[in-house]
Design a protein around this motif. Structure first.
Motif, PDB file in Angstrom:
ATOM      1  N   LEU A  92      27.793  27.417   7.524  1.00 14.11           N
ATOM      2  CA  LEU A  92      26.444  27.678   8.045  1.00 14.11           C
ATOM      3  C   LEU A  92      25.731  28.856   7.635  1.00 14.11           C
ATOM      4  CD1 LEU A  92      24.469  27.269  10.349  1.00 14.11           C
ATOM      5  CD2 LEU A  92      25.729  28.820  11.685  1.00 14.11           C
ATOM      6  N   ALA A  93      26.424  29.808   7.040  1.00 12.37           N
ATOM      7  CA  ALA A  93      25.778  30.960   6.454  1.00 12.37           C
ATOM      8  C   ALA A  93      25.397  30.625   5.032  1.00 12.37           C
ATOM      9  CB  ALA A  93      26.757  32.212   6.367  1.00 12.37           C
ATOM     10  N   VAL A  94      25.961  29.854   4.175  1.00 12.84           N
ATOM     11  CA  VAL A  94      25.609  29.524   2.921  1.00 12.84           C
ATOM     12  C   VAL A  94      24.384  28.519   3.018  1.00 12.84           C
ATOM     13  CG1 VAL A  94      26.180  28.078   1.014  1.00 12.84           C
ATOM     14  CG2 VAL A  94      27.975  29.741   2.149  1.00 12.84           C
ATOM     15  N   GLU A  95      24.312  27.775   4.302  1.00 13.55           N
ATOM     16  CA  GLU A  95      23.177  26.817   4.400  1.00 13.55           C
ATOM     17  C   GLU A  95      21.958  27.602   4.877  1.00 13.55           C
ATOM     18  OE1 GLU A  95      20.784  23.427   4.597  1.00 13.55           O
ATOM     19  OE2 GLU A  95      22.543  23.710   3.314  1.00 13.55           O
ATOM     20  N   ALA A  96      22.219  28.563   5.867  1.00 12.88           N
ATOM     21  CA  ALA A  96      21.270  29.422   6.155  1.00 12.88           C
ATOM     22  C   ALA A  96      20.501  30.215   5.105  1.00 12.88           C
ATOM     23  CB  ALA A  96      21.620  30.443   6.969  1.00 12.88           C
ATOM     24  N   PHE A  97      21.370  30.656   4.199  1.00 10.99           N
ATOM     25  CA  PHE A  97      20.627  31.236   2.805  1.00 10.99           C
ATOM     26  C   PHE A  97      19.789  30.398   2.131  1.00 10.99           C
ATOM     27  CE2 PHE A  97      20.735  32.153  -1.665  1.00 10.99           C
ATOM     28  CZ  PHE A  97      20.465  33.437  -1.810  1.00 10.99           C
ATOM     29  N   ARG A  98      20.191  29.125   1.803  1.00 11.32           N
ATOM     30  CA  ARG A  98      19.626  28.295   1.361  1.00 11.32           C
ATOM     31  C   ARG A  98      18.179  27.892   2.082  1.00 11.32           C
ATOM     32  NH1 ARG A  98      17.984  23.213   1.201  1.00 11.32           N
ATOM     33  NH2 ARG A  98      18.478  22.850   3.194  1.00 11.32           N
ATOM     34  N   TYR A  99      18.224  27.522   3.150  1.00 16.04           N
ATOM     35  CA  TYR A  99      17.080  27.172   4.026  1.00 16.04           C
ATOM     36  C   TYR A  99      16.088  28.184   4.124  1.00 16.04           C
ATOM     37  CZ  TYR A  99      14.130  25.124   7.470  1.00 16.04           C
ATOM     38  OH  TYR A  99      13.010  24.189   7.942  1.00 16.04           O
ATOM     39  N   LEU A 100      16.512  29.538   4.513  1.00 20.09           N
ATOM     40  CA  LEU A 100      15.505  30.432   4.494  1.00 20.09           C
ATOM     41  C   LEU A 100      14.700  31.058   3.272  1.00 20.09           C
ATOM     42  CD1 LEU A 100      17.614  32.944   6.877  1.00 20.09           C
ATOM     43  CD2 LEU A 100      15.530  31.453   7.425  1.00 20.09           C
ATOM     44  N   THR A 101      15.609  30.969   2.059  1.00 25.55           N
ATOM     45  CA  THR A 101      15.019  31.315   0.972  1.00 25.55           C
ATOM     46  C   THR A 101      14.086  30.210   0.528  1.00 25.55           C
ATOM     47  OG1 THR A 101      17.099  30.422  -0.253  1.00 25.55           O
ATOM     48  CG2 THR A 101      17.035  32.789   0.021  1.00 25.55           C
ATOM     49  N   MET A 102      14.403  28.779   0.665  1.00 24.66           N
ATOM     50  CA  MET A 102      13.509  27.993   0.292  1.00 24.66           C
ATOM     51  C   MET A 102      12.038  27.731   1.008  1.00 24.66           C
ATOM     52  SD  MET A 102      15.804  24.492  -0.209  1.00 24.66           S
ATOM     53  CE  MET A 102      13.995  23.428  -0.507  1.00 24.66           C
ATOM     54  N   ASN A 103      12.137  28.277   2.475  1.00 24.66           N
ATOM     55  CA  ASN A 103      11.021  28.185   3.499  1.00 24.66           C
ATOM     56  C   ASN A 103      10.613  29.328   3.668  1.00 24.66           C
ATOM     57  OD1 ASN A 103      11.069  24.895   4.132  1.00 24.66           O
ATOM     58  ND2 ASN A 103      13.195  25.733   4.144  1.00 24.66           N
ATOM     59  N   PHE A 104      11.111  30.444   3.588  1.00 25.70           N
ATOM     60  CA  PHE A 104      10.521  31.881   4.273  1.00 25.70           C
ATOM     61  C   PHE A 104      10.497  33.295   3.217  1.00 25.70           C
ATOM     62  CE2 PHE A 104      11.936  29.421   7.805  1.00 25.70           C
ATOM     63  CZ  PHE A 104      10.995  29.797   8.971  1.00 25.70           C
ATOM     64  N   SER A 105      10.492  32.590   1.854  1.00 27.88           N
ATOM     65  CA  SER A 105      10.238  33.403   0.906  1.00 27.88           C
ATOM     66  C   SER A 105       8.948  33.960   0.777  1.00 27.88           C
ATOM     67  CB  SER A 105      10.808  32.869  -0.426  1.00 27.88           C
ATOM     68  OG  SER A 105      12.182  32.864  -0.542  1.00 27.88           O
ATOM     69  N   ILE A 207      20.089  29.888  14.189  1.00 24.25           N
ATOM     70  CA  ILE A 207      19.841  29.501  12.584  1.00 24.25           C
ATOM     71  C   ILE A 207      20.025  27.778  12.660  1.00 24.25           C
ATOM     72  CG2 ILE A 207      22.007  30.235  12.169  1.00 24.25           C
ATOM     73  CD1 ILE A 207      18.752  30.154  10.090  1.00 24.25           C
ATOM     74  N   ILE A 208      21.238  27.380  13.174  1.00 19.43           N
ATOM     75  CA  ILE A 208      21.570  26.145  13.226  1.00 19.43           C
ATOM     76  C   ILE A 208      20.542  25.022  13.526  1.00 19.43           C
ATOM     77  CG2 ILE A 208      22.625  25.724  15.307  1.00 19.43           C
ATOM     78  CD1 ILE A 208      25.073  24.074  13.784  1.00 19.43           C
ATOM     79  N   ARG A 209      19.720  25.628  14.541  1.00 26.85           N
ATOM     80  CA  ARG A 209      18.538  24.563  15.173  1.00 26.85           C
ATOM     81  C   ARG A 209      17.537  24.946  14.216  1.00 26.85           C
ATOM     82  NH1 ARG A 209      15.719  25.327  20.984  1.00 26.85           N
ATOM     83  NH2 ARG A 209      14.321  23.489  20.817  1.00 26.85           N
ATOM     84  N   LEU A 210      17.239  25.902  13.659  1.00 26.99           N
ATOM     85  CA  LEU A 210      16.168  26.205  12.589  1.00 26.99           C
ATOM     86  C   LEU A 210      16.149  25.030  11.503  1.00 26.99           C
ATOM     87  CD1 LEU A 210      15.747  29.874  12.347  1.00 26.99           C
ATOM     88  CD2 LEU A 210      13.983  28.484  13.019  1.00 26.99           C
TER      89      LEU A 210
END
Length: 223
Positions: A92-105, A207-210
């Motif tokens: 989950l943490a790894v996917e959170a890193f990927r998702y946030l950096t792709m969408n909220f950078s 984060i999982i729902r995001l």
């Protein structure tokens, strides 16, 4: 703008290009408008230090204010993820890193100055809990207000460094200020511990729902 920088040294002319790349917002010169906060930073190593004082005209500088209405808490945490060392101990943490950096950078092209929360030990632990799914967006937002941990201002461009004028310094006693620094952090941690975060809050954005709902920065639930 009047700025203060707490340090173990007197810094009359900060050097552009120096600094640690894994600070909150990357490499730059970190200051605050809060003199008390700077006094605490000055004794970070439990040794006497200095509060360096500066003036900075900002009319011709481009300022990124991460605490403005244009951004949300996820922009701030994404900048931390890209610069600080997070423990990504779960899928989950790894996917959170990927998702946030792709969408909220945040695009930092042309930015001279960054303003936002400072991620000392307390704030950093709050951020880690969010990435690991322990707390929701709303709980993270509440956590950022705990303990009055304050804002920081980071000079990142040559223009900003050239515009900065040193106006003097004051000595800071570790005997007087180190305990106050620890107390500020301790208050934030106690308040966080007492915050209702031990049970799942139905309807909150974790984060999982995001990730599952592919929530983007313009989503009104993030404001």
């Amino acid at each position: 703008m009047l700025l203060f920088h707490g340090s173990e040294s007197i810094i009359k002319k900060p050097e552009y290009g120096k600094g640690r790349p894994n600070n909150d917002y990357g490499k730059g010169f970190y200051c605050t408008q809060d003199k008390v906060l700077a006094c605490e930073w000055a004794v970070d190593l439990k040794r006497d230090g200095y509060v360096n004082c500066y003036e900075l005209p900002i009319d011709e500088l481009t300022v990124l204010n991460l605490n403005s209405d244009k951004y949300c808490i996820l922009h701030w945490i994404t900048m931390l993820l890209k610069n600080r060392r997070f423990e990504l101990n779960s899928p989950l943490a790894v996917e959170a890193f990927r998702y946030l950096t792709m969408n909220f950078s945040v695009d930092l092209s042309g930015i001279d100055l960054i303003r936002g929360y400072r991620a000392d030990d307390s704030y950093f632990s709050f951020a880690e809990d969010f990435v690991n799914g322990v707390i929701s967006v709303s709980q993270l937002q509440k956590a950022m207000k705990l303990g009055n941990l304050g804002e920081q201002i980071m000079l990142r461009s040559e223009n900003a460094f050239h515009a900065l004028t040193y106006t003097g310094c004051e000595g800071v006693s570790a005997t007087e200020w180190y305990e106050q620094k620890l107390l500020r952090d301790r208050k934030a941690r106690v308040a966080y511990k007492n915050m209702s975060k031990d049970s799942y809050i139905k309807g909150d954005l974790y984060i999982i729902r995001l990730i599952d709902e592919e929530v983007k920065p313009n989503d009104p639930r993030l404001r």
